[in-house]
Design a protein around this motif. Structure first.
Motif, PDB file in Angstrom:
ATOM      1  N   ILE A 200      -4.803  -3.166  -0.642  1.00  0.00           N
ATOM      2  CA  ILE A 200      -4.065  -1.902  -0.484  1.00  0.00           C
ATOM      3  C   ILE A 200      -2.599  -2.189  -0.169  1.00  0.00           C
ATOM      4  O   ILE A 200      -1.688  -1.527  -0.678  1.00  0.00           O
ATOM      5  N   SER A 201      -2.363  -3.227   0.650  1.00  0.00           N
ATOM      6  CA  SER A 201      -0.979  -3.609   0.970  1.00  0.00           C
ATOM      7  C   SER A 201      -0.257  -4.139  -0.260  1.00  0.00           C
ATOM      8  O   SER A 201       0.920  -3.835  -0.485  1.00  0.00           O
ATOM      9  N   SER A 203      -1.036  -3.607  -3.528  1.00  0.00           N
ATOM     10  CA  SER A 203      -0.923  -2.651  -4.636  1.00  0.00           C
ATOM     11  C   SER A 203      -0.471  -1.270  -4.152  1.00  0.00           C
ATOM     12  O   SER A 203       0.560  -0.750  -4.567  1.00  0.00           O
ATOM     13  N   GLY A 204      -1.260  -0.684  -3.242  1.00  0.00           N
ATOM     14  CA  GLY A 204      -0.984   0.688  -2.817  1.00  0.00           C
ATOM     15  C   GLY A 204       0.346   0.848  -2.121  1.00  0.00           C
ATOM     16  O   GLY A 204       1.134   1.743  -2.447  1.00  0.00           O
ATOM     17  N   LEU A 205       0.606  -0.032  -1.140  1.00  0.00           N
ATOM     18  CA  LEU A 205       1.866   0.069  -0.402  1.00  0.00           C
ATOM     19  C   LEU A 205       3.047  -0.213  -1.313  1.00  0.00           C
ATOM     20  O   LEU A 205       4.103   0.428  -1.204  1.00  0.00           O
ATOM     21  N   LEU A 208       3.678   2.922  -3.501  1.00  0.00           N
ATOM     22  CA  LEU A 208       4.135   4.050  -2.679  1.00  0.00           C
ATOM     23  C   LEU A 208       5.586   3.869  -2.256  1.00  0.00           C
ATOM     24  O   LEU A 208       6.417   4.773  -2.428  1.00  0.00           O
ATOM     25  N   CYS A 254      -1.273   5.896  -9.712  1.00  0.00           N
ATOM     26  CA  CYS A 254      -1.463   4.593  -9.063  1.00  0.00           C
ATOM     27  C   CYS A 254      -1.545   4.740  -7.545  1.00  0.00           C
ATOM     28  O   CYS A 254      -2.340   4.052  -6.888  1.00  0.00           O
ATOM     29  N   ILE A 255      -0.735   5.615  -6.987  1.00  0.00           N
ATOM     30  CA  ILE A 255      -0.785   5.865  -5.542  1.00  0.00           C
ATOM     31  C   ILE A 255      -2.149   6.436  -5.169  1.00  0.00           C
ATOM     32  O   ILE A 255      -2.754   6.043  -4.156  1.00  0.00           O
ATOM     33  N   TYR A 256      -2.667   7.344  -5.994  1.00  0.00           N
ATOM     34  CA  TYR A 256      -3.989   7.939  -5.733  1.00  0.00           C
ATOM     35  C   TYR A 256      -5.082   6.872  -5.743  1.00  0.00           C
ATOM     36  O   TYR A 256      -5.983   6.886  -4.886  1.00  0.00           O
ATOM     37  N   TYR A 258      -4.765   3.315  -5.522  1.00  0.00           N
ATOM     38  CA  TYR A 258      -4.609   2.067  -4.762  1.00  0.00           C
ATOM     39  C   TYR A 258      -4.123   2.245  -3.324  1.00  0.00           C
ATOM     40  O   TYR A 258      -4.145   1.270  -2.559  1.00  0.00           O
ATOM     41  N   SER A 259      -3.671   3.442  -2.947  1.00  0.00           N
ATOM     42  CA  SER A 259      -3.098   3.615  -1.607  1.00  0.00           C
ATOM     43  C   SER A 259      -4.100   4.189  -0.606  1.00  0.00           C
ATOM     44  O   SER A 259      -3.707   4.712   0.430  1.00  0.00           O
ATOM     45  N   ARG A 260      -5.381   4.114  -0.902  1.00  0.00           N
ATOM     46  CA  ARG A 260      -6.424   4.624  -0.017  1.00  0.00           C
ATOM     47  C   ARG A 260      -7.585   3.638  -0.004  1.00  0.00           C
ATOM     48  O   ARG A 260      -7.632   2.729  -0.839  1.00  0.00           O
TER      49      ARG A 260
END
Length: 311
Positions: A200-201, A203-205, A208, A254-256, A258-260
């Motif tokens: 998550i860090s 990809s998601g972070l 974002l 992508c945020i939807y 990978y950020s969770r």
């Protein structure tokens, strides 16, 4: 207590979209059309920029490279997905799955960094119009493009390095039409909570923070337009609006995803389709429909091809 022996994974089973034969036929035709439009649209942009001397400026060089990324990005998932519509059991080998994850995140990460390069290009064009060509010279453009690819490679290789050591003991069923980190990570026969946090860090972070930075950058650029003439404001605002649309289409899904936490939701597959299949097709349309110079260059290219065919 004896240590557990995990059998080596040979392949994964992809659930795809539906078991209905009629629906699969319809989806095959739909996604085949989308993929053909993606290939033709992006190849057309690449050819237009290559063969039209008037487009040999930094902005269109970057647009040409975005078309290359879009074409490759779509090809990572679409051909396999189309072939799978003809198979009742859809499988992908372990090595094929890991390769798909690598290239998917190489091109996805590259896109994230590349859109930042395009934002920087617009900033220089608007803040330093008289020095734009001198600043955004060939060496700098090539260096920025190479840096974007390097950023994508580092992002992807980190993902793969975290995935490869994981043991799998079944079931090997992925509820998706391609291999990606959230689905594969859930199949590991070990505690992956720390890995999930790292993913998550990574990809998601990343997406974002980058998305927020790009929005701030384009806001600054649009504010700077107040000191320009009305005609220059309209042209620059149109270009920036196009970029913001593309950025939003890529980053928001992508945020939807990978950020969770990597817990499955019913919307996951539909969201995945939006940025793996639809966005690479829509990007050429958006840039073409909103850019008169590209439209004019495409018309000149078509006329040239017609003349050559007659001769």
């Amino acid at each position: 207590m004896e240590p557990q022996n995990f059998s080596k994974v040979v392949e994964f089973v992809l659930l795809g979209f539906s078991r209905s034969l009629e629906l699969q036929k319809f989806l095959f035709l739909l996604f085949l059309l989308v993929y053909v439009i993606t290939v033709v649209g992006n190849l057309l942009i690449m050819a237009t920029v290559t063969f039209d001397p008037r487009l040999h400026i930094p902005m269109y060089f970057l647009l040409q490279n975005l078309a290359v990324i879009d074409l490759c990005y779509s090809t990572v998932t679409c051909p396999k997905m189309l072939v799978d519509f003809f198979h009742e059991t859809k499988t992908i080998s372990y090595r094929g799955c890991m390769a798909q994850i690598f290239f998917f995140h190489l091109l996805g990460g590259g896109t994230v960094f590349f859109l930042s390069v395009m934002a920087y290009d617009r900033y220089i064009a608007i803040s330093r119009p008289l020095h734009y060509i001198a600043i955004m010279n060939t060496q700098l453009c090539a260096g920025l493009v190479a840096a974007a690819w390097l950023g994508g490679f580092i992002h992807s290789i980190v993902q793969l390095a975290l995935m490869l050591p994981l043991p799998y003991c079944g079931p090997h069923v992925l509820d998706n039409f391609y291999c990606d980190v959230p689905q594969v990570l859930r199949l590991a026969c070990t505690d992956t909570s720390l890995l999930e946090l790292l993913m998550i860090s990574n990809s998601g972070l990343l997406v974002l923070v980058w998305f927020l930075l790009l929005l701030v950058s384009y806001t600054v650029i649009l504010v700077m337009l107040r000191s320009h003439s009305a005609q220059a404001r309209r042209k620059a605002a149109s270009t920036c609006t196009t970029h913001i649309i593309v950025v939003s289409m890529i980053f928001i899904p992508c945020i939807y995803i990978y950020s969770r936490p990597f817990t499955p939701f019913p919307m996951d597959k539909a969201v995945s389709i939006s940025y793996t299949v639809m966005t690479p097709m829509l990007n050429p349309m958006i840039y073409t429909l909103r850019n008169q110079e590209v439209q004019a260059a495409m018309k000149r290219l078509c006329k040239r091809l017609m003349i050559c065919s007659r001769e």
